[in-house]
Design an enzyme around this catalytic site. Structure first.
Site, PDB file in Angstrom:
ATOM      1  CG  ASP A  33      39.446  35.259  37.716  1.00 11.98           C
ATOM      2  OD1 ASP A  33      40.474  34.692  37.338  1.00 11.98           O
ATOM      3  OD2 ASP A  33      39.222  36.463  37.509  1.00 11.98           O
ATOM      4  CG  HIS A  61      45.199  26.852  36.303  1.00 10.87           C
ATOM      5  ND1 HIS A  61      44.955  26.937  34.961  1.00 10.87           N
ATOM      6  CD2 HIS A  61      46.367  26.213  36.433  1.00 10.87           C
ATOM      7  CE1 HIS A  61      45.955  26.368  34.315  1.00 10.87           C
ATOM      8  NE2 HIS A  61      46.809  25.922  35.181  1.00 10.87           N
TER       9      HIS A  61
HETATM   10  P1  IMP Z   1      44.189  40.283  28.366  1.00 12.79           P
HETATM   11  O1  IMP Z   1      43.648  38.917  28.154  1.00 12.79           O
HETATM   12  O2  IMP Z   1      45.425  40.310  29.231  1.00 12.79           O
HETATM   13  O3  IMP Z   1      44.370  41.047  27.099  1.00 12.79           O
HETATM   14  O4  IMP Z   1      43.103  41.121  29.208  1.00 12.79           O
HETATM   15  C1  IMP Z   1      41.857  41.513  28.663  1.00 12.79           C
HETATM   16  C2  IMP Z   1      40.766  41.529  29.741  1.00 12.79           C
HETATM   17  O5  IMP Z   1      40.453  40.197  30.103  1.00 12.79           O
HETATM   18  C3  IMP Z   1      41.164  42.241  31.033  1.00 12.79           C
HETATM   19  O6  IMP Z   1      40.016  42.849  31.598  1.00 12.79           O
HETATM   20  C4  IMP Z   1      41.625  41.102  31.925  1.00 12.79           C
HETATM   21  O7  IMP Z   1      41.518  41.425  33.286  1.00 12.79           O
HETATM   22  C5  IMP Z   1      40.650  40.018  31.520  1.00 12.79           C
HETATM   23  N1  IMP Z   1      41.154  38.657  31.703  1.00 12.79           N
HETATM   24  C6  IMP Z   1      41.972  37.981  30.870  1.00 12.79           C
HETATM   25  N2  IMP Z   1      42.177  36.740  31.328  1.00 12.79           N
HETATM   26  C7  IMP Z   1      41.447  36.629  32.450  1.00 12.79           C
HETATM   27  C8  IMP Z   1      41.220  35.543  33.367  1.00 12.79           C
HETATM   28  O8  IMP Z   1      41.717  34.422  33.218  1.00 12.79           O
HETATM   29  N3  IMP Z   1      40.407  35.842  34.426  1.00 12.79           N
HETATM   30  C9  IMP Z   1      39.808  37.033  34.589  1.00 12.79           C
HETATM   31  N4  IMP Z   1      39.982  38.060  33.751  1.00 12.79           N
HETATM   32  C10 IMP Z   1      40.795  37.854  32.688  1.00 12.79           C
END
Ligand code: IMP
Length: 447
Positions: A33, A61
Protein backbone atom coordinates in the site's frame (compact mmCIF):
# COMPACT_ATOMS: atom_id res chain seq x y z
CA UNK A 1 -8.98 7.55 -22.94
CA UNK A 2 -6.67 8.74 -20.17
CA UNK A 3 -5.35 12.24 -20.53
CA UNK A 4 -1.58 12.24 -20.68
CA UNK A 5 -0.51 15.00 -18.34
CA UNK A 6 2.36 17.47 -18.61
CA UNK A 7 4.45 15.56 -16.05
CA UNK A 8 4.69 12.72 -18.57
CA UNK A 9 7.43 14.57 -20.43
CA UNK A 10 9.84 14.55 -17.52
CA UNK A 11 13.12 12.79 -18.28
CA UNK A 12 13.16 10.85 -15.03
CA UNK A 13 10.11 8.83 -16.12
CA UNK A 14 11.87 7.36 -19.11
CA UNK A 15 12.89 3.72 -18.85
CA UNK A 16 16.60 3.02 -18.59
CA UNK A 17 18.39 0.90 -21.14
CA UNK A 18 20.89 -1.63 -19.85
CA UNK A 19 22.38 -1.98 -23.30
CA UNK A 20 20.51 -5.24 -23.88
CA UNK A 21 16.99 -4.22 -22.97
CA UNK A 22 14.97 -1.36 -21.55
CA UNK A 23 12.95 -1.94 -18.42
CA UNK A 24 11.62 -0.35 -15.26
CA UNK A 25 10.63 -2.24 -12.14
CA UNK A 26 8.37 -0.75 -9.50
CA UNK A 27 8.35 -2.55 -6.15
CA UNK A 28 7.07 -1.72 -2.68
CA UNK A 29 9.74 -1.47 0.02
CA UNK A 30 7.47 -1.77 3.08
CA UNK A 31 4.38 -3.86 3.88
CA UNK A 32 2.35 -2.86 0.83
CA UNK A 33 0.00 0.00 0.00
CA UNK A 34 2.90 2.38 -0.69
CA UNK A 35 1.10 3.97 -3.64
CA UNK A 36 2.77 1.91 -6.38
CA UNK A 37 -0.30 2.22 -8.60
CA UNK A 38 0.00 5.96 -9.06
CA UNK A 39 3.65 5.67 -10.06
CA UNK A 40 2.95 2.80 -12.47
CA UNK A 41 0.15 4.83 -14.00
CA UNK A 42 2.55 7.77 -14.56
CA UNK A 43 5.32 5.55 -15.96
CA UNK A 44 3.13 3.35 -18.15
CA UNK A 45 2.93 5.60 -21.25
CA UNK A 46 6.72 5.31 -21.62
CA UNK A 47 6.53 1.53 -21.92
CA UNK A 48 5.09 -1.00 -24.34
CA UNK A 49 3.86 -3.41 -21.68
CA UNK A 50 2.96 -3.33 -17.99
CA UNK A 51 3.52 -6.69 -16.36
CA UNK A 52 2.18 -8.11 -13.11
CA UNK A 53 4.59 -10.87 -12.00
CA UNK A 54 3.39 -11.84 -8.52
CA UNK A 55 0.40 -11.96 -6.20
CA UNK A 56 -3.22 -11.94 -7.19
CA UNK A 57 -6.39 -10.21 -6.14
CA UNK A 58 -4.86 -9.53 -2.71
CA UNK A 59 -3.30 -6.42 -4.26
CA UNK A 60 -5.39 -3.34 -4.62
CA UNK A 61 -4.83 -0.21 -6.61
CA UNK A 62 -7.08 2.71 -7.32
CA UNK A 63 -7.41 3.84 -10.90
CA UNK A 64 -9.26 6.95 -12.00
CA UNK A 65 -11.47 5.94 -14.93
CA UNK A 66 -13.25 8.89 -16.60
CA UNK A 67 -12.93 10.90 -13.40
CA UNK A 68 -14.24 8.06 -11.23
CA UNK A 69 -11.87 6.46 -8.71
CA UNK A 70 -12.19 2.67 -8.75
CA UNK A 71 -10.40 -0.16 -7.01
CA UNK A 72 -8.78 -2.84 -9.16
CA UNK A 73 -7.00 -5.94 -7.98
CA UNK A 74 -5.81 -7.95 -10.95
CA UNK A 75 -5.83 -5.84 -14.08
CA UNK A 76 -2.39 -4.18 -14.44
CA UNK A 77 -2.38 -0.43 -13.85
CA UNK A 78 -1.23 0.26 -17.40
CA UNK A 79 -4.55 -0.92 -18.82
CA UNK A 80 -5.85 2.63 -19.18
CA UNK A 81 -3.13 3.65 -21.61
CA UNK A 82 -3.82 2.79 -25.25
CA UNK A 83 -0.84 1.10 -26.85
CA UNK A 84 0.46 -0.30 -23.56
CA UNK A 85 -0.02 -4.04 -23.36
CA UNK A 86 -1.27 -5.31 -19.97
CA UNK A 87 0.28 -8.66 -19.03
CA UNK A 88 -0.55 -11.09 -16.24
CA UNK A 89 2.58 -13.22 -16.20
CA UNK A 90 3.16 -16.76 -14.91
CA UNK A 91 3.94 -15.71 -11.32
CA UNK A 92 0.45 -14.30 -10.78
CA UNK A 93 -2.40 -16.30 -9.24
CA UNK A 94 -5.61 -15.44 -11.06
CA UNK A 95 -9.12 -15.47 -9.68
CA UNK A 96 -11.02 -15.53 -13.00
CA UNK A 97 -14.30 -14.28 -11.48
CA UNK A 98 -12.52 -11.19 -10.14
CA UNK A 99 -10.64 -10.63 -13.39
CA UNK A 100 -13.80 -10.95 -15.50
CA UNK A 101 -15.60 -8.53 -13.14
CA UNK A 102 -12.81 -5.97 -13.65
CA UNK A 103 -12.78 -6.46 -17.44
CA UNK A 104 -16.56 -5.96 -17.51
CA UNK A 105 -16.31 -2.71 -15.56
CA UNK A 106 -13.68 -1.44 -17.98
CA UNK A 107 -15.70 -2.53 -21.03
CA UNK A 108 -18.80 -0.73 -19.70
CA UNK A 109 -16.70 2.44 -19.60
CA UNK A 110 -15.48 1.97 -23.14
CA UNK A 111 -11.94 0.88 -22.28
CA UNK A 112 -10.50 -1.68 -24.65
CA UNK A 113 -8.74 -4.55 -22.88
CA UNK A 114 -8.39 -6.68 -26.00
CA UNK A 115 -4.59 -6.77 -25.77
CA UNK A 116 -4.53 -8.22 -22.25
CA UNK A 117 -2.17 -11.20 -22.23
CA UNK A 118 -2.58 -13.90 -19.59
CA UNK A 119 0.18 -16.44 -19.11
CA UNK A 120 -0.85 -20.01 -19.81
CA UNK A 121 1.41 -20.89 -16.87
CA UNK A 122 -0.35 -18.61 -14.35
CA UNK A 123 -2.09 -20.43 -11.51
CA UNK A 124 -5.84 -20.26 -11.18
CA UNK A 125 -7.31 -19.45 -7.78
CA UNK A 126 -10.14 -21.94 -7.50
CA UNK A 127 -13.16 -21.34 -5.22
CA UNK A 128 -11.83 -24.02 -2.85
CA UNK A 129 -8.64 -22.00 -2.32
CA UNK A 130 -10.68 -19.16 -0.86
CA UNK A 131 -12.54 -21.61 1.40
CA UNK A 132 -9.22 -23.12 2.46
CA UNK A 133 -7.78 -19.66 3.18
CA UNK A 134 -10.70 -18.86 5.51
CA UNK A 135 -10.52 -22.29 7.13
CA UNK A 136 -6.78 -22.01 7.84
CA UNK A 137 -7.21 -18.55 9.36
CA UNK A 138 -10.10 -19.83 11.48
CA UNK A 139 -8.06 -22.78 12.77
CA UNK A 140 -4.97 -20.64 13.39
CA UNK A 141 -6.92 -18.26 15.60
CA UNK A 142 -9.23 -20.85 17.20
CA UNK A 143 -7.32 -21.03 20.47
CA UNK A 144 -7.37 -17.26 20.80
CA UNK A 145 -3.69 -16.77 20.01
CA UNK A 146 -2.26 -14.42 17.43
CA UNK A 147 -1.02 -17.01 14.95
CA UNK A 148 -3.52 -16.04 12.23
CA UNK A 149 -1.82 -14.17 9.40
CA UNK A 150 -4.73 -11.86 8.76
CA UNK A 151 -4.82 -12.69 5.06
CA UNK A 152 -6.97 -10.87 2.54
CA UNK A 153 -9.07 -14.03 2.20
CA UNK A 154 -8.46 -14.12 -1.56
CA UNK A 155 -7.14 -17.69 -1.59
CA UNK A 156 -3.57 -16.58 -2.33
CA UNK A 157 -1.65 -18.91 0.03
CA UNK A 158 -3.61 -22.07 -0.86
CA UNK A 159 -3.31 -21.32 -4.61
CA UNK A 160 0.49 -20.97 -4.38
CA UNK A 161 0.64 -24.09 -2.18
CA UNK A 162 -1.29 -25.98 -4.87
CA UNK A 163 1.23 -24.77 -7.46
CA UNK A 164 4.09 -26.14 -5.34
CA UNK A 165 2.16 -29.41 -4.91
CA UNK A 166 1.96 -29.61 -8.74
CA UNK A 167 -0.37 -32.35 -10.02
CA UNK A 168 -3.60 -30.86 -8.68
CA UNK A 169 -2.88 -27.27 -9.75
CA UNK A 170 -4.97 -25.68 -12.48
CA UNK A 171 -3.07 -23.29 -14.72
CA UNK A 172 -4.66 -20.74 -17.05
CA UNK A 173 -3.70 -22.88 -20.04
CA UNK A 174 -5.72 -25.75 -18.56
CA UNK A 175 -8.92 -23.70 -18.81
CA UNK A 176 -8.88 -24.40 -22.53
CA UNK A 177 -7.76 -28.04 -22.20
CA UNK A 178 -10.91 -29.78 -20.89
CA UNK A 179 -9.32 -33.21 -20.37
CA UNK A 180 -6.44 -31.90 -18.28
CA UNK A 181 -8.77 -29.59 -16.41
CA UNK A 182 -11.18 -32.39 -15.46
CA UNK A 183 -8.35 -34.57 -14.25
CA UNK A 184 -6.78 -31.87 -12.08
CA UNK A 185 -10.00 -30.63 -10.51
CA UNK A 186 -11.17 -34.18 -9.78
CA UNK A 187 -7.86 -35.01 -8.08
CA UNK A 188 -7.83 -31.72 -6.14
CA UNK A 189 -11.35 -32.36 -4.84
CA UNK A 190 -10.38 -35.88 -3.81
CA UNK A 191 -7.33 -34.70 -1.91
CA UNK A 192 -9.19 -31.89 -0.17
CA UNK A 193 -12.07 -34.09 0.91
CA UNK A 194 -10.80 -34.99 4.38
CA UNK A 195 -9.64 -31.45 5.14
CA UNK A 196 -12.99 -29.94 4.17
CA UNK A 197 -14.83 -32.64 6.11
CA UNK A 198 -12.74 -32.06 9.26
CA UNK A 199 -13.21 -28.30 8.90
CA UNK A 200 -17.00 -28.70 8.76
CA UNK A 201 -17.22 -27.49 5.14
CA UNK A 202 -19.59 -28.94 2.52
CA UNK A 203 -18.11 -31.55 0.20
CA UNK A 204 -16.75 -30.10 -3.04
CA UNK A 205 -18.79 -30.60 -6.21
CA UNK A 206 -16.12 -31.41 -8.80
CA UNK A 207 -18.57 -31.38 -11.73
CA UNK A 208 -19.84 -27.89 -10.94
CA UNK A 209 -16.28 -26.63 -10.48
CA UNK A 210 -15.21 -28.06 -13.84
CA UNK A 211 -18.19 -26.42 -15.57
CA UNK A 212 -17.31 -23.11 -13.97
CA UNK A 213 -13.66 -23.40 -15.04
CA UNK A 214 -14.65 -24.30 -18.62
CA UNK A 215 -16.85 -21.17 -18.74
CA UNK A 216 -13.83 -19.13 -17.61
CA UNK A 217 -11.83 -20.70 -20.43
CA UNK A 218 -14.46 -19.65 -22.99
CA UNK A 219 -14.41 -16.09 -21.73
CA UNK A 220 -10.65 -15.66 -21.22
CA UNK A 221 -9.26 -18.13 -23.80
CA UNK A 222 -8.39 -15.49 -26.41
CA UNK A 223 -6.08 -13.75 -23.90
CA UNK A 224 -4.19 -16.86 -22.81
CA UNK A 225 -0.72 -17.27 -24.33
CA UNK A 226 2.95 -17.81 -23.55
CA UNK A 227 3.71 -14.41 -21.99
CA UNK A 228 7.35 -15.29 -21.36
CA UNK A 229 7.88 -15.68 -25.12
CA UNK A 230 5.91 -12.50 -25.72
CA UNK A 231 7.98 -10.46 -23.25
CA UNK A 232 11.30 -11.82 -24.46
CA UNK A 233 10.36 -10.93 -28.01
CA UNK A 234 9.38 -7.43 -26.90
CA UNK A 235 12.62 -6.96 -24.97
CA UNK A 236 14.65 -8.37 -27.84
CA UNK A 237 13.22 -5.83 -30.26
CA UNK A 238 13.85 -2.89 -27.93
CA UNK A 239 10.37 -2.38 -26.54
CA UNK A 240 10.49 -0.96 -23.00
CA UNK A 241 8.75 -3.10 -20.39
CA UNK A 242 7.46 -2.03 -16.98
CA UNK A 243 7.19 -4.57 -14.16
CA UNK A 244 4.51 -3.77 -11.60
CA UNK A 245 5.17 -5.33 -8.18
CA UNK A 246 2.20 -6.25 -6.02
CA UNK A 247 2.22 -6.48 -2.21
CA UNK A 248 5.78 -5.57 -1.09
CA UNK A 249 9.26 -6.58 0.03
CA UNK A 250 8.51 -7.07 3.74
CA UNK A 251 5.66 -9.40 2.69
CA UNK A 252 7.95 -11.46 0.40
CA UNK A 253 7.57 -15.16 1.19
CA UNK A 254 11.34 -15.71 1.41
CA UNK A 255 12.63 -12.37 2.67
CA UNK A 256 9.69 -10.78 4.48
CA UNK A 257 8.57 -11.08 8.10
CA UNK A 258 7.76 -14.78 7.75
CA UNK A 259 5.24 -16.28 8.49
CA UNK A 260 3.37 -12.96 8.41
CA UNK A 261 3.88 -12.55 4.69
CA UNK A 262 2.10 -13.25 1.44
CA UNK A 263 2.97 -16.37 -0.56
CA UNK A 264 4.90 -14.91 -3.49
CA UNK A 265 8.23 -13.20 -4.08
CA UNK A 266 6.97 -9.66 -3.87
CA UNK A 267 10.39 -8.06 -4.28
CA UNK A 268 12.35 -7.41 -7.50
CA UNK A 269 13.79 -10.90 -7.12
CA UNK A 270 10.37 -12.23 -8.07
CA UNK A 271 10.52 -10.62 -11.52
CA UNK A 272 12.71 -13.06 -13.48
CA UNK A 273 10.89 -16.17 -12.24
CA UNK A 274 7.45 -14.54 -12.16
CA UNK A 275 7.66 -13.03 -15.63
CA UNK A 276 9.89 -15.57 -17.38
CA UNK A 277 12.64 -13.12 -18.28
CA UNK A 278 16.37 -13.36 -17.50
CA UNK A 279 17.68 -11.51 -14.41
CA UNK A 280 19.93 -9.37 -16.61
CA UNK A 281 16.84 -7.54 -17.86
CA UNK A 282 16.10 -6.08 -14.41
CA UNK A 283 18.18 -2.93 -14.43
CA UNK A 284 16.16 0.04 -13.27
CA UNK A 285 14.48 -0.63 -9.93
CA UNK A 286 12.32 2.04 -8.35
CA UNK A 287 11.47 1.31 -4.71
CA UNK A 288 8.27 2.90 -3.47
CA UNK A 289 8.25 4.06 0.14
CA UNK A 290 5.59 5.78 2.15
CA UNK A 291 6.80 8.75 4.22
CA UNK A 292 5.63 6.71 7.24
CA UNK A 293 4.83 3.00 7.68
CA UNK A 294 1.64 0.99 7.55
CA UNK A 295 0.82 -2.67 7.81
CA UNK A 296 -2.45 -4.55 7.48
CA UNK A 297 -2.89 -7.98 9.03
CA UNK A 298 -0.74 -9.60 11.72
CA UNK A 299 3.03 -9.61 12.26
CA UNK A 300 5.82 -7.54 13.76
CA UNK A 301 5.94 -3.80 13.19
CA UNK A 302 8.70 -2.17 15.31
CA UNK A 303 7.75 1.47 14.70
CA UNK A 304 3.98 0.97 15.13
CA UNK A 305 2.11 3.75 16.95
CA UNK A 306 -0.68 2.70 19.27
CA UNK A 307 -1.53 6.26 20.28
CA UNK A 308 -3.37 9.31 18.99
CA UNK A 309 -0.60 10.07 16.48
CA UNK A 310 -1.09 6.66 14.83
CA UNK A 311 -4.83 7.37 14.60
CA UNK A 312 -4.14 10.78 13.11
CA UNK A 313 -1.89 9.31 10.41
CA UNK A 314 -4.59 6.72 9.63
CA UNK A 315 -7.28 9.38 9.20
CA UNK A 316 -5.12 11.84 7.25
CA UNK A 317 -3.72 9.14 5.00
CA UNK A 318 -7.12 7.38 4.66
CA UNK A 319 -5.29 4.23 5.68
CA UNK A 320 -7.97 1.60 5.13
CA UNK A 321 -7.35 -1.47 2.95
CA UNK A 322 -8.32 -1.22 -0.74
CA UNK A 323 -9.02 -4.95 -0.84
CA UNK A 324 -10.56 -5.62 2.58
CA UNK A 325 -11.42 -2.19 3.99
CA UNK A 326 -9.52 -3.08 7.19
CA UNK A 327 -7.97 -0.17 9.13
CA UNK A 328 -4.22 -0.25 8.57
CA UNK A 329 -1.77 -0.21 11.47
CA UNK A 330 0.26 3.01 11.28
CA UNK A 331 3.68 4.06 12.54
CA UNK A 332 6.78 6.15 11.93
CA UNK A 333 9.14 5.56 9.02
CA UNK A 334 11.50 2.66 9.72
CA UNK A 335 14.91 3.26 8.13
CA UNK A 336 16.32 -0.07 9.34
CA UNK A 337 13.64 -1.92 7.37
CA UNK A 338 14.11 0.49 4.47
CA UNK A 339 17.87 -0.15 4.23
CA UNK A 340 17.16 -3.89 4.23
CA UNK A 341 14.65 -3.53 1.40
CA UNK A 342 16.90 -1.24 -0.66
CA UNK A 343 19.74 -3.78 -0.59
CA UNK A 344 17.50 -6.76 -1.23
CA UNK A 345 15.89 -5.22 -4.30
CA UNK A 346 18.98 -3.49 -5.67
CA UNK A 347 16.99 -0.27 -5.62
CA UNK A 348 18.33 2.45 -7.93
CA UNK A 349 16.02 5.22 -6.78
CA UNK A 350 13.23 5.83 -4.34
CA UNK A 351 9.74 7.15 -4.92
CA UNK A 352 8.61 8.70 -1.63
CA UNK A 353 4.84 8.81 -1.40
CA UNK A 354 2.26 10.47 0.83
CA UNK A 355 4.64 13.13 2.17
CA UNK A 356 1.63 15.47 2.48
CA UNK A 357 0.09 13.21 5.15
CA UNK A 358 2.92 14.12 7.55
CA UNK A 359 2.32 17.85 7.21
CA UNK A 360 1.05 19.42 10.43
CA UNK A 361 3.01 17.43 13.01
CA UNK A 362 5.26 19.54 15.28
CA UNK A 363 7.74 16.74 15.56
CA UNK A 364 8.38 13.59 13.51
CA UNK A 365 10.21 10.48 14.64
CA UNK A 366 12.25 8.27 12.36
CA UNK A 367 13.37 4.82 13.43
CA UNK A 368 17.13 4.57 12.80
CA UNK A 369 18.04 1.45 14.80
CA UNK A 370 16.54 -1.32 16.94
CA UNK A 371 17.37 -2.47 20.44
CA UNK A 372 17.14 -6.20 21.15
CA UNK A 373 17.93 -7.61 24.60
CA UNK A 374 19.75 -4.40 25.47
CA UNK A 375 21.93 -4.49 22.33
CA UNK A 376 21.76 -1.96 19.52
CA UNK A 377 20.96 -3.45 16.09
CA UNK A 378 21.44 -1.64 12.80
CA UNK A 379 19.85 -4.42 10.72
CA UNK A 380 16.58 -6.33 10.59
CA UNK A 381 16.67 -9.66 12.40
CA UNK A 382 15.60 -12.48 10.09
CA UNK A 383 13.35 -14.07 12.70
CA UNK A 384 9.86 -12.61 13.18
CA UNK A 385 9.88 -13.41 16.91
CA UNK A 386 13.08 -11.41 17.37
CA UNK A 387 11.64 -8.60 15.27
CA UNK A 388 8.50 -8.53 17.41
CA UNK A 389 10.69 -8.06 20.50
CA UNK A 390 12.84 -5.19 19.22
CA UNK A 391 12.41 -1.70 20.51
CA UNK A 392 12.60 1.07 17.92
CA UNK A 393 15.29 3.71 18.45
CA UNK A 394 14.16 7.04 17.07
CA UNK A 395 15.77 10.18 15.74
CA UNK A 396 13.45 13.15 16.32
CA UNK A 397 13.02 15.58 13.45
CA UNK A 398 11.28 18.93 13.31
CA UNK A 399 7.93 18.62 11.58
CA UNK A 400 6.63 20.73 8.71
CA UNK A 401 3.38 22.45 7.98
CA UNK A 402 1.22 23.76 5.18
CA UNK A 403 -0.57 22.40 2.11
CA UNK A 404 2.04 20.59 0.01
CA UNK A 405 -0.34 19.46 -2.74
CA UNK A 406 0.53 22.36 -5.06
CA UNK A 407 4.31 22.07 -4.67
CA UNK A 408 6.06 20.85 -7.84
CA UNK A 409 9.70 21.34 -6.96
CA UNK A 410 11.71 19.89 -4.10
CA UNK A 411 13.26 23.30 -3.44
CA UNK A 412 9.80 24.75 -2.80
CA UNK A 413 9.01 22.29 -0.01
CA UNK A 414 9.30 23.56 3.57
CA UNK A 415 12.97 23.30 4.62
CA UNK A 416 12.09 20.73 7.33
CA UNK A 417 10.47 18.50 4.68
CA UNK A 418 13.60 18.83 2.54
CA UNK A 419 15.68 17.77 5.55
CA UNK A 420 13.38 14.78 6.11
CA UNK A 421 13.94 13.64 2.52
CA UNK A 422 17.70 14.21 2.70
CA UNK A 423 17.81 12.15 5.92
CA UNK A 424 16.08 9.26 4.11
CA UNK A 425 18.54 9.49 1.19
CA UNK A 426 21.50 9.52 3.55
CA UNK A 427 20.32 6.38 5.38
CA UNK A 428 19.04 4.52 2.32
CA UNK A 429 22.07 5.35 0.18
CA UNK A 430 19.96 6.02 -2.93
CA UNK A 431 18.32 9.18 -4.24
CA UNK A 432 14.67 10.10 -3.79
CA UNK A 433 13.65 11.38 -7.18
CA UNK A 434 9.89 11.14 -7.04
CA UNK A 435 7.83 12.67 -4.23
CA UNK A 436 4.08 12.25 -3.90
CA UNK A 437 2.27 15.23 -2.36
CA UNK A 438 -1.34 14.22 -3.09
CA UNK A 439 -3.49 11.51 -4.62
CA UNK A 440 -3.69 12.91 -8.16
CA UNK A 441 -1.01 12.07 -10.65
CA UNK A 442 -0.22 15.78 -11.05
CA UNK A 443 0.47 16.09 -7.34
CA UNK A 444 3.99 14.80 -7.76
CA UNK A 445 7.48 16.26 -7.56
CA UNK A 446 9.95 14.80 -10.04
CA UNK A 447 13.60 15.71 -9.62
P1 IMP B 1 -2.52 -12.89 1.61
O1 IMP B 1 -1.63 -12.34 0.56
O2 IMP B 1 -3.98 -12.61 1.36
O3 IMP B 1 -2.26 -14.33 1.90
O4 IMP B 1 -2.21 -12.12 2.99
C1 IMP B 1 -0.99 -12.29 3.69
C2 IMP B 1 -0.58 -11.00 4.40
O5 IMP B 1 -0.16 -10.05 3.44
C3 IMP B 1 -1.70 -10.33 5.19
O6 IMP B 1 -1.15 -9.68 6.33
C4 IMP B 1 -2.24 -9.29 4.23
O7 IMP B 1 -2.87 -8.22 4.89
C5 IMP B 1 -0.95 -8.85 3.55
N1 IMP B 1 -1.13 -8.34 2.19
C6 IMP B 1 -1.27 -9.07 1.07
N2 IMP B 1 -1.35 -8.26 0.00
C7 IMP B 1 -1.24 -7.01 0.47
C8 IMP B 1 -1.21 -5.72 -0.18
O8 IMP B 1 -1.29 -5.59 -1.40
N3 IMP B 1 -1.10 -4.66 0.67
C9 IMP B 1 -0.96 -4.77 2.00
N4 IMP B 1 -0.96 -5.95 2.63
C10 IMP B 1 -1.10 -7.06 1.87
Amino acid sequence: MTKISSIQDTEILRPVSSGRSTTTAVVGLQWGDEGKGKLVDILAPHHSAVVRFNGGANAGHSLVVHGERMAFHLVPCGVLHPGVRPVLANGVVIDPDKLIEELDILAERGIDTGTLAISDRAQIVMPYHKQEDALRERLLSSDGDTAAIGTTGRGIGPAYAEKAARATAVRAGDLVRPDVLRDRVNKACLMKHSMFDAGGLDALDAGALIDKALAWGERLGAHICDTSALLNAMLGSGNPVLFEGANATLLDVDHGTFPFVTSSNASAMGIPAGAGVAPRHISNVIGVVKAYCTRVGGGPFPSELHDKTGGLIRERGREYGTTTGRPRRCGWLDLVALRYAVVLNGVDRIALTLLDVLSGFDELQVCTAYKLDGKLLDHMPSDADDLSRVEAVYAPMTGFDGDLSGVRSRADLPSEAQRYIAFIEEHAGVPVDFIGVGADREQSILS
